[in-house]
Design a protein around this motif. Structure first.
Motif, PDB file in Angstrom:
ATOM      1  N   LEU A  32       0.619  -1.481  -0.044  1.00 55.63           N
ATOM      2  CA  LEU A  32       0.136   0.273  -0.083  1.00 55.63           C
ATOM      3  C   LEU A  32       0.682   1.048  -0.199  1.00 55.63           C
ATOM      4  CD1 LEU A  32      -2.940  -0.644   2.438  1.00 55.63           C
ATOM      5  CD2 LEU A  32      -3.196  -1.045  -0.165  1.00 55.63           C
ATOM      6  N   ALA A  33       2.117   0.783   0.224  1.00 52.54           N
ATOM      7  CA  ALA A  33       3.040   2.869   0.225  1.00 52.54           C
ATOM      8  C   ALA A  33       2.787   3.029  -0.847  1.00 52.54           C
ATOM      9  CB  ALA A  33       4.490   1.928   0.204  1.00 52.54           C
ATOM     10  N   GLY A  34       2.370   3.072  -2.366  1.00 53.64           N
ATOM     11  CA  GLY A  34       2.416   3.919  -3.546  1.00 53.64           C
ATOM     12  C   GLY A  34       0.946   3.716  -3.673  1.00 53.64           C
ATOM     13  N   ILE A  35      -0.101   3.556  -3.449  1.00 57.01           N
ATOM     14  CA  ILE A  35      -1.148   3.495  -3.483  1.00 57.01           C
ATOM     15  C   ILE A  35      -1.830   5.114  -2.857  1.00 57.01           C
ATOM     16  CG2 ILE A  35      -3.635   2.722  -3.986  1.00 57.01           C
ATOM     17  CD1 ILE A  35      -1.097   0.686  -4.783  1.00 57.01           C
ATOM     18  N   SER A  36      -2.222   5.795  -3.730  1.00 61.93           N
ATOM     19  CA  SER A  36      -2.468   7.062  -2.686  1.00 61.93           C
ATOM     20  C   SER A  36      -4.357   7.020  -3.788  1.00 61.93           C
ATOM     21  CB  SER A  36      -1.910   8.693  -3.287  1.00 61.93           C
ATOM     22  OG  SER A  36      -1.466   8.300  -4.405  1.00 61.93           O
ATOM     23  N   SER A  37      -4.262   6.985  -5.213  1.00 64.96           N
ATOM     24  CA  SER A  37      -5.708   6.889  -5.746  1.00 64.96           C
ATOM     25  C   SER A  37      -5.953   5.444  -6.168  1.00 64.96           C
ATOM     26  CB  SER A  37      -5.608   8.631  -6.949  1.00 64.96           C
ATOM     27  OG  SER A  37      -5.022   8.003  -7.807  1.00 64.96           O
ATOM     28  N   ARG A  38      -7.514   5.379  -7.167  1.00 64.86           N
ATOM     29  CA  ARG A  38      -7.999   4.470  -7.524  1.00 64.86           C
ATOM     30  C   ARG A  38      -7.055   4.461  -8.500  1.00 64.86           C
ATOM     31  NH1 ARG A  38     -12.217   8.617  -8.896  1.00 64.86           N
ATOM     32  NH2 ARG A  38     -11.875   8.798 -11.181  1.00 64.86           N
ATOM     33  N   ASP A  39      -6.240   5.487  -9.620  1.00 64.44           N
ATOM     34  CA  ASP A  39      -5.556   4.894 -10.817  1.00 64.44           C
ATOM     35  C   ASP A  39      -4.297   3.947 -10.179  1.00 64.44           C
ATOM     36  OD1 ASP A  39      -6.836   6.524 -11.756  1.00 64.44           O
ATOM     37  OD2 ASP A  39      -6.254   8.834 -11.484  1.00 64.44           O
ATOM     38  N   ASP A  40      -3.909   4.266  -9.206  1.00 64.61           N
ATOM     39  CA  ASP A  40      -2.653   3.337  -8.729  1.00 64.61           C
ATOM     40  C   ASP A  40      -3.068   2.053  -7.848  1.00 64.61           C
ATOM     41  OD1 ASP A  40      -0.916   5.018  -8.844  1.00 64.61           O
ATOM     42  OD2 ASP A  40      -1.314   6.205  -7.061  1.00 64.61           O
ATOM     43  N   LEU A  41      -3.939   1.617  -7.983  1.00 66.47           N
ATOM     44  CA  LEU A  41      -4.718  -0.238  -8.453  1.00 66.47           C
ATOM     45  C   LEU A  41      -4.270  -0.842  -9.086  1.00 66.47           C
ATOM     46  CD1 LEU A  41      -8.858   0.479  -7.549  1.00 66.47           C
ATOM     47  CD2 LEU A  41      -6.791  -0.160  -5.799  1.00 66.47           C
ATOM     48  N   PRO A  42      -3.641  -0.554 -10.249  1.00 65.88           N
ATOM     49  CA  PRO A  42      -2.701  -2.196 -10.841  1.00 65.88           C
ATOM     50  C   PRO A  42      -2.247  -2.180 -10.335  1.00 65.88           C
ATOM     51  CG  PRO A  42      -3.904  -0.532 -12.729  1.00 65.88           C
ATOM     52  CD  PRO A  42      -3.850   0.895 -10.800  1.00 65.88           C
ATOM     53  N   LYS A  43      -1.104  -1.067  -9.247  1.00 68.46           N
ATOM     54  CA  LYS A  43       0.011  -1.501  -8.722  1.00 68.46           C
ATOM     55  C   LYS A  43      -0.400  -2.410  -7.435  1.00 68.46           C
ATOM     56  CE  LYS A  43       2.227   3.589  -8.751  1.00 68.46           C
ATOM     57  NZ  LYS A  43       2.798   4.300  -8.175  1.00 68.46           N
ATOM     58  N   LEU A  44      -0.944  -2.252  -7.010  1.00 66.39           N
ATOM     59  CA  LEU A  44      -1.031  -3.280  -5.312  1.00 66.39           C
ATOM     60  C   LEU A  44      -1.335  -4.650  -6.507  1.00 66.39           C
ATOM     61  CD1 LEU A  44      -1.574  -3.981  -2.952  1.00 66.39           C
ATOM     62  CD2 LEU A  44      -4.190  -3.146  -3.704  1.00 66.39           C
ATOM     63  N   LEU A  45      -1.737  -4.739  -7.918  1.00 69.03           N
ATOM     64  CA  LEU A  45      -2.648  -6.055  -8.338  1.00 69.03           C
ATOM     65  C   LEU A  45      -1.479  -7.010  -8.775  1.00 69.03           C
ATOM     66  CD1 LEU A  45      -5.675  -5.251 -10.275  1.00 69.03           C
ATOM     67  CD2 LEU A  45      -5.610  -6.198  -8.300  1.00 69.03           C
ATOM     68  N   ASN A  46      -0.260  -5.644  -9.316  1.00 67.68           N
ATOM     69  CA  ASN A  46       0.896  -6.736 -10.067  1.00 67.68           C
ATOM     70  C   ASN A  46       1.945  -6.762  -9.113  1.00 67.68           C
ATOM     71  OD1 ASN A  46       0.481  -5.922 -12.606  1.00 67.68           O
ATOM     72  ND2 ASN A  46       1.051  -3.701 -12.352  1.00 67.68           N
ATOM     73  N   TRP A  47       1.938  -5.868  -7.760  1.00 71.68           N
ATOM     74  CA  TRP A  47       2.711  -6.396  -6.626  1.00 71.68           C
ATOM     75  C   TRP A  47       2.246  -7.909  -6.201  1.00 71.68           C
ATOM     76  CZ3 TRP A  47       2.695  -7.101  -1.228  1.00 71.68           C
ATOM     77  CH2 TRP A  47       3.160  -7.458  -0.297  1.00 71.68           C
ATOM     78  N   LEU A  48       0.662  -7.598  -5.692  1.00 73.51           N
ATOM     79  CA  LEU A  48       0.647  -9.268  -4.953  1.00 73.51           C
ATOM     80  C   LEU A  48       0.065 -10.484  -6.602  1.00 73.51           C
ATOM     81  CD1 LEU A  48      -3.031  -7.519  -3.440  1.00 73.51           C
ATOM     82  CD2 LEU A  48      -0.762  -8.591  -2.640  1.00 73.51           C
ATOM     83  N   ASN A  49       0.868 -10.420  -7.770  1.00 74.74           N
ATOM     84  CA  ASN A  49       1.098 -11.515  -8.893  1.00 74.74           C
ATOM     85  C   ASN A  49       0.105 -11.537  -9.214  1.00 74.74           C
ATOM     86  OD1 ASN A  49       2.799 -12.127 -10.500  1.00 74.74           O
ATOM     87  ND2 ASN A  49       3.613 -14.265  -9.024  1.00 74.74           N
ATOM     88  N   LEU A  50      -1.345 -11.152  -9.385  1.00 79.79           N
ATOM     89  CA  LEU A  50      -2.440 -10.892  -9.941  1.00 79.79           C
ATOM     90  C   LEU A  50      -2.455 -10.370 -11.184  1.00 79.79           C
ATOM     91  CD1 LEU A  50      -5.127  -9.348  -7.002  1.00 79.79           C
ATOM     92  CD2 LEU A  50      -4.377 -11.964  -7.456  1.00 79.79           C
ATOM     93  N   ARG A  51      -2.947 -11.715 -11.441  1.00 81.82           N
ATOM     94  CA  ARG A  51      -2.735 -11.520 -13.429  1.00 81.82           C
ATOM     95  C   ARG A  51      -4.198 -12.731 -14.249  1.00 81.82           C
ATOM     96  NH1 ARG A  51       3.659 -11.758 -14.340  1.00 81.82           N
ATOM     97  NH2 ARG A  51       4.074 -10.856 -12.984  1.00 81.82           N
ATOM     98  N   GLY A  52      -4.944 -12.550 -13.368  1.00 81.97           N
ATOM     99  CA  GLY A  52      -6.255 -13.289 -13.789  1.00 81.97           C
ATOM    100  C   GLY A  52      -6.707 -12.668 -14.157  1.00 81.97           C
ATOM    101  N   GLU A  53      -7.929 -12.431 -13.989  1.00 82.02           N
ATOM    102  CA  GLU A  53      -9.132 -12.196 -14.681  1.00 82.02           C
ATOM    103  C   GLU A  53      -9.984 -11.023 -13.251  1.00 82.02           C
ATOM    104  OE1 GLU A  53     -12.845 -13.985 -16.346  1.00 82.02           O
ATOM    105  OE2 GLU A  53     -11.241 -15.341 -17.246  1.00 82.02           O
ATOM    106  N   GLY A  54     -10.375  -9.972 -14.159  1.00 80.35           N
ATOM    107  CA  GLY A  54     -11.020  -8.423 -12.952  1.00 80.35           C
ATOM    108  C   GLY A  54     -12.249  -8.008 -13.439  1.00 80.35           C
ATOM    109  N   ALA A  55     -13.150  -7.582 -12.466  1.00 79.31           N
ATOM    110  CA  ALA A  55     -14.232  -6.563 -13.184  1.00 79.31           C
ATOM    111  C   ALA A  55     -14.326  -5.440 -12.625  1.00 79.31           C
ATOM    112  CB  ALA A  55     -15.138  -7.785 -12.868  1.00 79.31           C
ATOM    113  N   GLU A  56     -14.997  -3.998 -13.682  1.00 80.44           N
ATOM    114  CA  GLU A  56     -15.533  -3.304 -12.964  1.00 80.44           C
ATOM    115  C   GLU A  56     -16.786  -3.199 -13.489  1.00 80.44           C
ATOM    116  OE1 GLU A  56     -14.618   1.224 -15.137  1.00 80.44           O
ATOM    117  OE2 GLU A  56     -12.986   0.313 -15.107  1.00 80.44           O
ATOM    118  N   LEU A  57     -17.569  -2.629 -12.623  1.00 76.71           N
ATOM    119  CA  LEU A  57     -19.065  -2.362 -12.343  1.00 76.71           C
ATOM    120  C   LEU A  57     -19.460  -1.165 -12.566  1.00 76.71           C
ATOM    121  CD1 LEU A  57     -19.714  -4.883  -9.106  1.00 76.71           C
ATOM    122  CD2 LEU A  57     -19.252  -5.590 -11.868  1.00 76.71           C
TER     123      LEU A  57
END
Length: 137
Positions: A49-74
């Protein structure tokens, strides 16, 4: 069946009339997160969470967690959030869920496709209500 369709369209029209181009994860929520997240009771600062300051940074979090599957936006509206999300994340497929109803629905859907044309193959459009989508995914 016609009655069911009419009910669906009435509910969608109400939902669309109340909709605003907001997001499920506004920046105010992101700013409220602690900058030093605790790791499983060990009180170890998490770099996730160190570099997460806005919703635009959420991809960084997913990448850091190595999440590469499927995601959704509602609630996609015109794809303004989806474009940078696809650009910065490593998700294999990004599901875009929106009813795209009302007088500007088709225009907004076309704008979404235009904004994401360079990511063809990495996203799927689901023209439906969010309440339907929660049962699909």
């Amino acid at each position: 069946e016609l009655e069911q369709q009419a009910k669906f369209e009435r509910e969608a029209a109400v939902a669309d009339s109340e909709a605003t181009p907001t997001f499920a994860c506004p920046d105010s929520f992101m700013r409220a997160l602690p900058h030093r997240a605790l790791h499983e009771g060990g009180h170890t600062p998490s770099p996730a969470l160190a570099g997460i300051s806005s919703r635009d940074d959420l991809p960084k979090l997913l990448n850091w967690l190595n999440l590469r599957g499927e995601g959704a936006e509602l609630g996609v509206w015109q794809g303004a959030f989806a474009q940078p999300f696809l650009q910065k994340s490593q998700l294999s497929v990004y599901h875009l869920v929106d009813y795209w109803g009302g007088p500007n629905g088709n225009t907004n859907l076309q704008m979404t496709h235009k904004a994401l044309e360079r990511y063809t193959g990495r996203y799927r459009v689901h023209k439906m209500l969010t309440t339907e989508a929660v049962h699909k995914f």
